[in-house]
Design a protein around this motif. Structure first.
Motif, PDB file in Angstrom:
ATOM      1  N   ASP A   1     -11.439 -10.296  -4.450  1.00 28.16           N
ATOM      2  CA  ASP A   1     -11.791 -11.708  -4.340  1.00 28.16           C
ATOM      3  C   ASP A   1     -11.663 -12.247  -2.927  1.00 28.16           C
ATOM      4  N   GLY A   2     -11.360 -11.366  -1.968  1.00 31.23           N
ATOM      5  CA  GLY A   2     -11.249 -11.774  -0.577  1.00 31.23           C
ATOM      6  C   GLY A   2      -9.867 -12.200  -0.152  1.00 31.23           C
ATOM      7  N   ALA A   3      -8.917 -12.294  -1.086  1.00 33.58           N
ATOM      8  CA  ALA A   3      -7.554 -12.709  -0.744  1.00 33.58           C
ATOM      9  C   ALA A   3      -6.834 -11.571  -0.017  1.00 33.58           C
ATOM     10  N   PRO A   4      -6.039 -11.869   1.005  1.00 31.60           N
ATOM     11  CA  PRO A   4      -5.311 -10.813   1.721  1.00 31.60           C
ATOM     12  C   PRO A   4      -4.204 -10.228   0.849  1.00 31.60           C
ATOM     13  N   GLU A   5      -4.004  -8.927   0.962  1.00 27.84           N
ATOM     14  CA  GLU A   5      -2.953  -8.268   0.208  1.00 27.84           C
ATOM     15  C   GLU A   5      -2.350  -7.138   1.024  1.00 27.84           C
ATOM     16  N   VAL A   6      -1.147  -6.740   0.624  1.00 27.77           N
ATOM     17  CA  VAL A   6      -0.413  -5.651   1.273  1.00 27.77           C
ATOM     18  C   VAL A   6      -0.465  -4.439   0.351  1.00 27.77           C
TER      19      VAL A   6
ATOM     20  N   ARG B   1      -6.030  19.518  -8.170  1.00 28.39           N
ATOM     21  CA  ARG B   1      -5.773  20.473  -7.089  1.00 28.39           C
ATOM     22  C   ARG B   1      -5.911  19.840  -5.696  1.00 28.39           C
ATOM     23  N   ASN B   2      -5.936  18.491  -5.673  1.00 33.29           N
ATOM     24  CA  ASN B   2      -6.023  17.825  -4.376  1.00 33.29           C
ATOM     25  C   ASN B   2      -5.063  16.647  -4.271  1.00 33.29           C
ATOM     26  N   GLY B   3      -4.006  16.659  -5.098  1.00 32.34           N
ATOM     27  CA  GLY B   3      -2.979  15.637  -4.995  1.00 32.34           C
ATOM     28  C   GLY B   3      -3.332  14.329  -5.691  1.00 32.34           C
ATOM     29  N   ALA B   4      -2.436  13.354  -5.560  1.00 31.98           N
ATOM     30  CA  ALA B   4      -2.603  12.044  -6.186  1.00 31.98           C
ATOM     31  C   ALA B   4      -2.113  10.973  -5.228  1.00 31.98           C
ATOM     32  N   THR B   5      -2.717   9.798  -5.325  1.00 31.90           N
ATOM     33  CA  THR B   5      -2.335   8.653  -4.499  1.00 31.90           C
ATOM     34  C   THR B   5      -2.040   7.467  -5.397  1.00 31.90           C
ATOM     35  N   PHE B   6      -0.832   6.928  -5.263  1.00 34.67           N
ATOM     36  CA  PHE B   6      -0.422   5.741  -5.996  1.00 34.67           C
ATOM     37  C   PHE B   6      -0.306   4.596  -4.988  1.00 34.67           C
ATOM     38  N   THR B   7      -1.058   3.523  -5.222  1.00 34.56           N
ATOM     39  CA  THR B   7      -1.097   2.391  -4.293  1.00 34.56           C
ATOM     40  C   THR B   7      -0.575   1.151  -4.990  1.00 34.56           C
ATOM     41  N   ALA B   8       0.506   0.588  -4.443  1.00 31.46           N
ATOM     42  CA  ALA B   8       1.071  -0.669  -4.941  1.00 31.46           C
ATOM     43  C   ALA B   8       0.515  -1.805  -4.095  1.00 31.46           C
ATOM     44  N   CYS B   9      -0.206  -2.721  -4.721  1.00 29.13           N
ATOM     45  CA  CYS B   9      -0.846  -3.830  -4.011  1.00 29.13           C
ATOM     46  C   CYS B   9      -0.097  -5.127  -4.308  1.00 29.13           C
ATOM     47  N   PHE B  10       0.280  -5.838  -3.248  1.00 26.95           N
ATOM     48  CA  PHE B  10       1.005  -7.106  -3.374  1.00 26.95           C
ATOM     49  C   PHE B  10       0.204  -8.213  -2.706  1.00 26.95           C
ATOM     50  N   PRO B  11       0.185  -9.407  -3.298  1.00 25.26           N
ATOM     51  CA  PRO B  11      -0.454 -10.534  -2.593  1.00 25.26           C
ATOM     52  C   PRO B  11       0.334 -10.879  -1.336  1.00 25.26           C
ATOM     53  N   HIS B  12      -0.377 -11.212  -0.280  1.00 26.08           N
ATOM     54  CA  HIS B  12       0.276 -11.554   0.982  1.00 26.08           C
ATOM     55  C   HIS B  12       1.057 -12.835   0.818  1.00 26.08           C
ATOM     56  N   ALA B  13       2.225 -12.891   1.469  1.00 24.58           N
ATOM     57  CA  ALA B  13       3.066 -14.090   1.379  1.00 24.58           C
ATOM     58  C   ALA B  13       2.330 -15.289   1.951  1.00 24.58           C
TER      59      ALA B  13
END
Length: 433
Positions: A348-353, A415-427
């Motif tokens: 939605d265009g909102a900044p996040e970490v 056979r190529n690993g996994a990526t876990f991404t935690a997304c937080f709304p910017h303060a």
């Protein structure tokens, strides 16, 4: 006076229209009377009097017929059938149907029409609502004019548990009396039923997970008290296994308590500003011993400047610990784990970490990805228990992120690993800024 003035204005306002509509009649009457006066058949005074009577009859607003018609129209529509009552029923959020004393439909809203498409105005509701529970409750309510409740299963493409509440409603009649109508409201109980089922499943799974280490402890204690009582070597081996089982049970209880605490406060978003960069470094430093044991290198790519979000420090510690520990345990074959942080924009265009934890292990099959955050769900049950997992880690991560109004992204290729991404709304910046 305001009422009299408005009435006078409404009385004199249409005079030009009446004069225009009656002009032909008045002209014809005037010519006829003038001719009679000229021919000396009628005196001038009488002709003037007749003309005044004709003009009065043509121009004075007679409302007798309109008044009678309005009274007849008012009597033809019952108060319960007015647009106001229809608007009230239509505005109810739940499916609602208003019936007369005989059980015929007077009003229904769109939700009720969608729930029971066979409902028709001025037709008996019993023919459209064929559930035996509904018919019985409706008959009793009509006979006794007392409230009734009924629960039933609405079998359709998706089964739904519904509760029907029948409430007698006194409605005024045209001649000052009252009649008892029946208001039917339907409440969807499916979410509550599913929550109860999930709770029952949760208790069953938790008790099963606790029963396994308890049974192991009980068996080893019996062995140590019996056949292996004097066997020092067996005693050491059994005590080591018992310690591992006790640790697993303690961790399971700890995860359950943490999950319960997060769920209790899930509706309250944290407001404290927290710099997550030192939190991630603290977690990574604390897991160095596990990394050395698994022969895995932790690579950290974090910015030097603070990155602030609104969060709970203890919950964030638990979140990053679960993500990095899972990568060390299940992706150890890859030899390294990458932890990075970047700021981006959400859909939605909102900044996040975004905090990404990537391993280079065997990866996760696509069919398991949608269920990884379910409680006690394991891709490989044996491997998970061997690693000391409780099956609650990612579920806890999801609930913590939900409380922080964030989200979890999981990407993996076998056979190529996994990526876990935690997304937080910017303060958000302070109000004074």
């Amino acid at each position: 006076m305001a009422i009299d003035d408005s009435h006078s204005a409404s009385f004199f306002a249409p005079w030009p229209d009446r004069l225009r509509h009656s002009a032909i009649i008045l002209l014809a009457a005037g010519f006829a009377l003038c001719a009679l006066v000229v021919l000396a058949d009628v005196s001038l005074a009488r002709a003037v009097a007749v003309f005044i009577c004709i003009a009065a009859a043509a121009l004075v607003p007679w409302r007798l017929h309109d008044a009678v018609s309005s009274r007849e129209d008012a009597g033809a529509v019952r108060p319960v059938e007015t647009a106001a009552v229809s608007a009230v029923v239509a505005g109810m959020p739940d499916p609602a149907v208003l019936l007369d004393r005989a059980g015929r439909v007077i009003h229904l809203n769109a939700a009720a029409a969608q729930l029971a498409p066979a409902l028709r105005k001025n037709e008996l509701a019993q023919f459209a609502l064929r559930s035996p529970e509904i018919v019985t409750a409706l008959r009793e309510a009509i006979a006794t004019t007392e409230p009734r409740r009924a629960s039933y299963l609405d079998q359709g493409p998706v089964d739904r548990w519904m509760e029907l509440i029948i409430t007698p409603v006194p409605v005024p009649t045209t001649f000052g009396g009252t009649e008892k109508c029946m208001l039917l409201t339907f409440h969807d109980q499916t979410p509550l039923r599913r929550v109860e089922e999930m709770r029952a499943d949760f208790v069953a799974n938790a008790s099963h997970e606790l029963r396994t280490p308890l049974a192991a402890l009980s068996g080893f204690i019996d062995t140590l008290q019996g056949p292996a009582k004097e066997d020092a070597k067996a005693r050491e081996r059994f005590l080591s296994i018992m310690h591992a089982q006790a640790t697993r049970m303690a961790r399971l209880i700890d995860d359950l308590l943490s999950l319960s605490r997060v769920e209790l406060s899930a509706h309250v978003q944290p407001e404290s500003s927290v710099d997550i960069v030192p939190i991630i470094r603290q977690v990574a430093d604390g897991l160095e011993a596990l990394a050395r044991e698994r022969q895995v290198e932790i690579e950290i790519d974090l910015p030097a400047a603070p990155v602030t979000i609104a969060g709970d420090r203890e919950e964030l510690l638990r979140l990053f610990e679960n993500l990095i520990e899972n990568a060390l345990k299940y992706g150890a074959s890859g030899g390294r784990v990458m932890v990075s942080l970047k700021e981006a924009a959400a859909a939605d265009g909102a900044p996040e970490v975004r905090v990404m934890v990537r391993d280079f292990g065997p990866g996760i099959a696509p069919e398991h990805l949608p269920r990884l955050t379910e409680r006690f769900y394991r891709v490989d049950v044996g491997d998970s228990r061997a690693q000391g997992g409780t099956g609650l880690g990612l579920s806890l991560v999801k609930h913590i992120l939900n409380r922080h109004r964030g989200r979890l992204l999981i990407e993996s290729v076998p056979r190529n690993g996994a990526t876990f991404t935690a997304c937080f709304p910017h303060a958000k910046p302070p109000a004074s800024a």
